[in-house]
Design a protein around this motif. Structure first.
Motif, PDB file in Angstrom:
ATOM      1  N   GLY A  43     -32.482 -37.346  12.978  1.00 44.43           N
ATOM      2  CA  GLY A  43     -33.209 -38.093  14.001  1.00 44.43           C
ATOM      3  C   GLY A  43     -32.907 -39.579  13.980  1.00 44.43           C
ATOM      4  N   ALA A  44     -32.272 -40.081  12.907  1.00 45.55           N
ATOM      5  CA  ALA A  44     -31.996 -41.517  12.812  1.00 45.55           C
ATOM      6  C   ALA A  44     -31.073 -41.988  13.928  1.00 45.55           C
ATOM      7  N   THR A  45     -30.001 -41.246  14.178  1.00 45.87           N
ATOM      8  CA  THR A  45     -29.071 -41.642  15.238  1.00 45.87           C
ATOM      9  C   THR A  45     -29.766 -41.617  16.593  1.00 45.87           C
ATOM     10  N   LEU A  46     -30.528 -40.563  16.841  1.00 42.90           N
ATOM     11  CA  LEU A  46     -31.221 -40.437  18.130  1.00 42.90           C
ATOM     12  C   LEU A  46     -32.203 -41.584  18.341  1.00 42.90           C
ATOM     13  N   VAL A  47     -33.004 -41.914  17.330  1.00 45.99           N
ATOM     14  CA  VAL A  47     -33.986 -42.989  17.472  1.00 45.99           C
ATOM     15  C   VAL A  47     -33.291 -44.332  17.630  1.00 45.99           C
ATOM     16  N   GLY A  48     -32.266 -44.590  16.819  1.00 47.91           N
ATOM     17  CA  GLY A  48     -31.549 -45.852  16.916  1.00 47.91           C
ATOM     18  C   GLY A  48     -30.881 -46.036  18.267  1.00 47.91           C
ATOM     19  N   LEU A  49     -30.245 -44.981  18.764  1.00 45.80           N
ATOM     20  CA  LEU A  49     -29.622 -45.050  20.088  1.00 45.80           C
ATOM     21  C   LEU A  49     -30.663 -45.266  21.174  1.00 45.80           C
ATOM     22  N   THR A  50     -31.811 -44.599  21.064  1.00 44.92           N
ATOM     23  CA  THR A  50     -32.861 -44.747  22.061  1.00 44.92           C
ATOM     24  C   THR A  50     -33.382 -46.179  22.100  1.00 44.92           C
ATOM     25  N   ALA A  96     -35.554 -46.797   7.381  1.00 43.01           N
ATOM     26  CA  ALA A  96     -34.609 -47.918   7.314  1.00 43.01           C
ATOM     27  C   ALA A  96     -33.257 -47.539   7.913  1.00 43.01           C
ATOM     28  N   LEU A  97     -32.938 -46.251   7.926  1.00 46.04           N
ATOM     29  CA  LEU A  97     -31.657 -45.816   8.478  1.00 46.04           C
ATOM     30  C   LEU A  97     -31.577 -46.032   9.982  1.00 46.04           C
ATOM     31  N   VAL A  98     -32.733 -46.082  10.643  1.00 43.28           N
ATOM     32  CA  VAL A  98     -32.732 -46.319  12.089  1.00 43.28           C
ATOM     33  C   VAL A  98     -32.146 -47.698  12.398  1.00 43.28           C
ATOM     34  N   ALA A  99     -32.551 -48.701  11.634  1.00 45.98           N
ATOM     35  CA  ALA A  99     -32.011 -50.052  11.835  1.00 45.98           C
ATOM     36  C   ALA A  99     -30.512 -50.082  11.568  1.00 45.98           C
ATOM     37  N   CYS A 100     -30.042 -49.250  10.633  1.00 48.16           N
ATOM     38  CA  CYS A 100     -28.607 -49.175  10.352  1.00 48.16           C
ATOM     39  C   CYS A 100     -27.854 -48.614  11.563  1.00 48.16           C
ATOM     40  N   VAL A 101     -28.459 -47.650  12.247  1.00 47.66           N
ATOM     41  CA  VAL A 101     -27.858 -47.114  13.473  1.00 47.66           C
ATOM     42  C   VAL A 101     -27.863 -48.179  14.569  1.00 47.66           C
ATOM     43  N   GLU A 102     -28.973 -48.889  14.705  1.00 48.66           N
ATOM     44  CA  GLU A 102     -29.072 -49.928  15.728  1.00 48.66           C
ATOM     45  C   GLU A 102     -27.970 -50.975  15.569  1.00 48.66           C
ATOM     46  N   SER A 103     -27.557 -51.224  14.317  1.00 51.13           N
ATOM     47  CA  SER A 103     -26.553 -52.255  14.067  1.00 51.13           C
ATOM     48  C   SER A 103     -25.225 -51.936  14.736  1.00 51.13           C
TER      49      SER A 103
END
Length: 251
Positions: free
Chosen positions: A155-162, A122-129
């Protein structure tokens, strides 16, 4: 939601830098966890996380904003880093990741909010925001940028940015510490992961990781990597907790 970001190109022929240290907790984790905690169930007794760097610092600030205590579960080196950077919460130690995990589970059973940053997708979506707003800022102010590099931690920041930047034609790379050269908040995928439960497990075969040259700190490692590229002026460095230097006064 549109965020304000501190972005600049320190040298005319060098990379653009996102200065995450300008945020309230001194890192981009503030944006990620602020979004996550917005959906936190009422009645939580406090915040707890396995962290000896930016995540614990962000949760500490966010906890104080909400009147909640924060506990960081880490080793003694992590505690030293946190105290040196203004952490005001409690720190507890253990000599293995498994024991730290057990401590976090115990807090969670007692009603504490544990974001589970190593495994919580769920943290990936938070980065995407916030990454979507960042991409818009970069396109507007630095249209030459085509590559993005950030340190590899959970890895959350990396995945969200990607997810956000790759759809716009950008290439994104995660940077790991050099062998035997630990850096606060970074990890190596081969040696430090939870296997299939790890947040990054589903992505590790398609999102590129590179290894930093030995460096004194994370920001230096990122800058060195960017400057070694064929076109450093096309690189955006995600500096999680770096602050833009003040201009040098001229006599």
């Amino acid at each position: 939601m549109r965020h304000s970001f501190s972005l600049s190109r320190p040298r005319a022929d060098g990379p653009v830098v996102l200065w995450g240290g300008a945020l309230p907790s001194g890192s981009l984790k503030y944006l990620t966890f602020a979004r996550y905690l917005a959906a936190m169930p009422p009645g939580s007794r406090g915040l707890v996380e396995l962290s000896g760097a930016s995540s614990a610092l962000a949760l500490d600030v966010l906890g104080r904003e909400r009147g909640l205590p924060t506990v960081a579960l880490t080793d003694r080196a992590g505690e030293a880093y946190l105290r040196a950077h203004g952490f005001q919460g409690e720190v507890r130690h253990a000599d293995s990741l498994a024991k730290l995990w057990e401590q976090a589970q115990a807090y969670e059973r007692e009603g504490w909010c544990w974001p589970r940053q190593l495994s919580n997708t769920a943290l990936v979506a938070c980065v995407e925001s916030w990454a979507s707003s960042l991409r818009a800022h970069v396109r507007e102010r630095f249209p030459l940028v085509r590559r993005v590099v950030c340190g590899f931690g959970t890895g959350a920041t990396l995945v969200g940015l990607t997810r956000v930047f790759s759809t716009g034609g950008f290439a994104v790379t995660g940077l790991q510490p050099a062998p035997g050269q630990p850096l606060p908040g970074w990890r190596t995928w081969e040696g430090q992961n939870l296997g299939p439960e790890d947040l990054f497990f589903a992505h590790h075969q398609r999102i590129p990781l590179d290894t930093a040259a030995p460096a004194s700190d994370c920001f230096t490692a990122l800058l060195d990597w960017a400057r070694r590229q064929d076109h450093p002026e096309q690189v955006l460095v995600i500096a999680h907790n770096a602050r833009e230097p003040a201009p040098v006064a001229r006599a």
